[in-house]
Design a protein around this motif. Structure first.
Motif, PDB file in Angstrom:
ATOM      1  N   TYR A  54      34.827  42.582  33.050  1.00 27.51           N
ATOM      2  CA  TYR A  54      34.527  43.998  32.823  1.00 27.51           C
ATOM      3  C   TYR A  54      34.239  44.819  34.072  1.00 27.51           C
ATOM      4  CZ  TYR A  54      33.932  41.896  28.254  1.00 27.51           C
ATOM      5  OH  TYR A  54      34.137  41.185  27.108  1.00 27.51           O
ATOM      6  N   ALA A  55      33.958  44.195  35.167  1.00 22.65           N
ATOM      7  CA  ALA A  55      33.583  44.944  36.372  1.00 22.65           C
ATOM      8  C   ALA A  55      34.128  44.230  37.607  1.00 22.65           C
ATOM      9  CB  ALA A  55      32.058  45.042  36.477  1.00 22.65           C
ATOM     10  N   ALA A  92      38.211  44.008  38.200  1.00 26.78           N
ATOM     11  CA  ALA A  92      37.798  43.830  36.806  1.00 26.78           C
ATOM     12  C   ALA A  92      38.978  43.329  35.978  1.00 26.78           C
ATOM     13  CB  ALA A  92      37.283  45.142  36.248  1.00 26.78           C
TER      14      ALA A  92
END
Length: 120
Positions: free
Chosen positions: A65-66, A86
């Motif tokens: 996610y990042a 990500a």
């Protein structure tokens, strides 16, 4: 009385055998091809000092996610980083054995937060 002496002798031999095994048994190291994993939330980093493809070692990371990076360290204390976008995995094959690794994930503002080191 004779039976007591026989039992004492057998017990003494068993104790000496146990001591001897404790002294001569080799220290246990991670088996070849053992992958060590570090986690931080859903992100993870892995390393292997005997990947089986002829490389000295292998480092891999993934953060769903990042953006993130894997920080890894050799036995001399030098730290290296493998940067991740990500949702994308990344890998590298250093020419040295890796002592430990951790995954660090961008916190969306001021910097990166890192998980605990995982080591051999």
């Amino acid at each position: 009385m004779r039976m007591k002496k026989v039992l004492q002798a057998v017990a003494g031999t068993a104790v000496l055998a146990g001591v001897s095994l404790g002294i001569t048994a080799p220290a246990q190291a991670a088996p070849a091809g053992t992958v060590i994993t570090a986690y931080f939330g859903d992100a993870r980093a892995q390393f292997d000092n005997s990947p089986g493809d002829g490389a000295q070692s292998w480092v891999w990371g993934y953060s769903p996610y990042a953006k993130a990076y894997v920080k890894y360290q050799d036995y001399n204390g030098t730290q290296y980083k493998l940067y991740l976008n990500a949702g994308q995995a990344a890998t590298t094959e250093p020419s040295f054995d890796v002592w430990r690794a951790a995954i660090c994930v961008y916190d969306g503002g001021t910097g990166y937060a890192c998980g605990n080191w995982a080591s051999v």
